[in-house]
Write an enzyme that holds these catalytic residues in place. Structure first.
Site, mmCIF file in Angstrom:
data_model
loop_
_atom_site.group_PDB
_atom_site.id
_atom_site.type_symbol
_atom_site.label_atom_id
_atom_site.label_comp_id
_atom_site.label_asym_id
_atom_site.label_seq_id
_atom_site.Cartn_x
_atom_site.Cartn_y
_atom_site.Cartn_z
ATOM 1 N N LYS A 1 -8.097 6.599 0.991
ATOM 2 C CA LYS A 1 -7.821 7.371 -0.219
ATOM 3 C C LYS A 1 -8.143 8.857 -0.021
ATOM 4 C CE LYS A 1 -6.803 3.716 -2.829
ATOM 5 N NZ LYS A 1 -6.996 2.585 -1.927
HETATM 6 C C1 LIG Z 1 -6.360 1.377 -1.853
HETATM 7 C C2 LIG Z 1 -6.603 0.594 -0.624
HETATM 8 C C3 LIG Z 1 -5.630 -0.256 -0.099
HETATM 9 C C4 LIG Z 1 -4.299 -0.476 -0.781
HETATM 10 O O1 LIG Z 1 -3.488 0.667 -0.746
HETATM 11 P P1 LIG Z 1 -2.255 0.797 -1.770
HETATM 12 O O2 LIG Z 1 -1.743 2.173 -1.571
HETATM 13 O O3 LIG Z 1 -2.836 0.602 -3.145
HETATM 14 O O4 LIG Z 1 -1.277 -0.252 -1.422
HETATM 15 C C5 LIG Z 1 -5.907 -0.937 1.075
HETATM 16 N N1 LIG Z 1 -7.094 -0.811 1.687
HETATM 17 C C6 LIG Z 1 -8.068 -0.002 1.219
HETATM 18 C C7 LIG Z 1 -9.371 0.077 1.930
HETATM 19 C C8 LIG Z 1 -7.855 0.731 0.054
HETATM 20 O O5 LIG Z 1 -8.817 1.526 -0.432
#
Ligand SMILES: *Cc1c(COP(=O)(O)O)cnc(C)c1O
Length: 496
Positions: free
Chosen positions: A113
């Site tokens: 993120k």
């Molecule tokens: C948010 C997240 C995901 C999923 O990503 P999306 O964009 O919501 O599909 C997968 N792994 C981790 C560690 C995340 O923080």
């Protein structure tokens, strides 16, 4: 250059500039902003191969955010992708056998993120200036664990903003929770809800489209925006690292420019993999997009049957950031795959809200051919963490491991030998207990914090400072609410 405009997936005819789309977060009809055309990147790949992350980001983001000046974009990029990332590569590509891991967890909160949320605040501040905004921006965010902390980190003490984060009180890892409830910053608010991520996301979306709330906000001098991947300002920065991974494969001599590469992506809200789809549409030679789910395999079922059905048991897994039954960004894919048919998208989304499911026609399903769905059980995920560790001493976090398992299954079923990148979304240290228990069940009785040192020993990598010091931090946020009290909490915080 001609301006690239954005429109709602649900047919609100008004087109807006990139900065306006970023500022609004979500269209007022509840739809998501999408570019009216997906731009092509015409620069030859070989001419991009030696750019660093920041220079590449500038090339790609300037195609989408056309009402930002080059200086504005460069400033935002340089402030985001700086020493807060613990490696100058920003997103290193690490080969392990016949798999290449794109490690997106070297930012301040140890999850992917950060790739977008470290830059979103800078994009938003510029957007507010461009739009001559006088109100204070309230970032309203639902999190399945990682978005919350990354957004808090990005927006803490940013003048002219407040940030309110809702997280599932019983649905995130101990480290994820501790990261959020210890967040400093006058303008930060963190609230647990008695519900799951879908409840949090639905509650937030409902507030965005609530006319009466919007009016009282405006009167009080506020405007809502979003740090969730419904914000196009999250999606665009994520396109960059697909190019970056590809170019690293070229530089490492694994492929020659022009050859296809597959990506396996651990998927929740469909934001990360959608960025890969955009990269593919821009001309990046991508073969398959392998969409990996955990036990909450609503996307696997959708990609195989064409029926999206959220009416099922919600399962809490060790990959909590993928515990999602309503993947918001799929709406954007439906829009593109249906030939930009906003009326149809709106009808599907209404159907989803009303009856919990919808079915796409064959014509649309055909357009989803680049996507392959797959899922991994908890046992398969734990086994994969253990095996890769035993074979190569490499530790995967549970989310990454889900993608790794799904890739192995896909390879076995298809015989596809295309070079493949697994998107590595979190540091194993955020999930120390689950990762170590996969290696030895005796760790099940310890807590995450007690296990951090052990994890550091096993991986012969230092434990990131960002988790090391967490246990000592003071808890600053203690609010918990019911899922139907979210609006009330927001009104209280803002004094409405
Ligand atoms: C948010 C997240 C995901 C999923 O990503 P999306 O964009 O919501 O599909 C997968 N792994 C981790 C560690 C995340 O923080």
């Amino acid at each position: 250059m001609e301006q690239l405009m954005y429109q709602s997936t649900r047919g609100d005819d008004q087109v807006v500039s990139a900065s306006e789309a970023i500022l609004r977060g979500i269209a007022s009809d509840g739809g998501l902003y999408v570019p009216t055309v997906i731009p092509r990147l015409t620069t030859p790949l070989t001419a991009l191969a030696h750019l660093d992350y920041q220079a590449l980001a500038l090339q790609i983001m300037s195609l989408y955010l056309t009402d930002y000046t080059e200086d504005e974009l460069r400033n935002a990029i340089m402030q985001a992708y700086d020493h807060t990332f613990t490696t100058p590569a920003i997103a290193p590509l690490v080969p392990q056998g016949d798999v290449h891991f794109l490690e997106l967890f070297h930012g301040p909160t140890l999850a992917f993120k950060d790739m977008a949320l470290s830059i979103l605040p800078h994009l938003l501040i510029v957007a507010a200036e461009k739009q001559g905004l006088t109100q204070e921006v309230v970032i309203l965010t639902a999190t399945s664990g990682d978005t919350g902390k990354a957004a808090l980190e990005g927006f803490a003490n940013v003048p002219g903003t407040k940030i309110i984060v809702f997280f599932p009180e019983h649905g995130v890892s101990p480290v994820q929770k501790r990261q959020m409830v210890t967040q400093a910053g006058e303008n930060t608010h963190v609230i647990g809800i008695e519900g799951n991520f879908d409840d949090a996301q639905n509650g937030v979306k409902a507030m965005f489209t609530d006319e009466s709330l919007r009016t009282s906000l405006k009167q009080a001098g506020y405007i809502f925006s979003s740090a969730n991947s419904i914000n196009i300002g999250r999606l665009v920065p994520q396109i960059v690292y697909y190019y970056y991974a590809y170019l690293q494969l070229v530089n490492q001599g694994v492929i020659s420019a022009g050859q296809d590469v597959n990506f396996a992506v651990p998927t929740g809200n469909f934001g990360n993999i959608l960025a890969a789809y955009y990269a593919r549409c821009m001309g990046l030679p991508i073969g398959k997009l392998i969409c990996a789910s955990n036990t909450n395999k609503v996307l696997f079922d959708f990609l195989t049957t064409g029926i999206y059905d959220r009416k099922r048991e919600f399962v809490v897994t060790m990959s909590p950031s993928m515990d999602i039954l309503i993947s918001s960004n799929l709406e954007r894919l439906l829009y593109h795959a249906s030939g930009q048919n906003a009326h149809w998208v709106r009808a599907q989304m209404q159907e989803l809200t009303a009856s919990g499911h919808y079915q796409i026609p064959q014509t649309v399903k055909t357009k989803l051919a680049p996507f392959v769905g797959g899922y991994a059980s908890e046992e398969e995920t734990a086994l994969a963490i253990n095996q890769l560790y035993q074979e190569r001493g490499y530790l995967m976090d549970p989310h990454t491991a889900v993608a790794f398992v799904v890739l192995q299954k896909y390879r076995q079923a298809s015989g596809d030998t295309t070079p493949t990148v697994v998107i590595s979304t979190a540091s194993a240290s955020k999930f120390a207990k689950d990762v170590l228990s996969a290696i030895d069940p005796k760790y099940k009785d310890y807590d995450d914090f007690a296990l951090l040192a052990k994890l550091g020993q096993l991986s012969s990598q230092p434990i990131p400072m960002a988790v090391q010091e967490l246990e000592q931090r003071t808890i600053l946020h203690k609010k918990v609410c019911q899922k139907d009290e979210m609006r009330l909490m927001v009104e209280n915080i803002l004094g409405l």
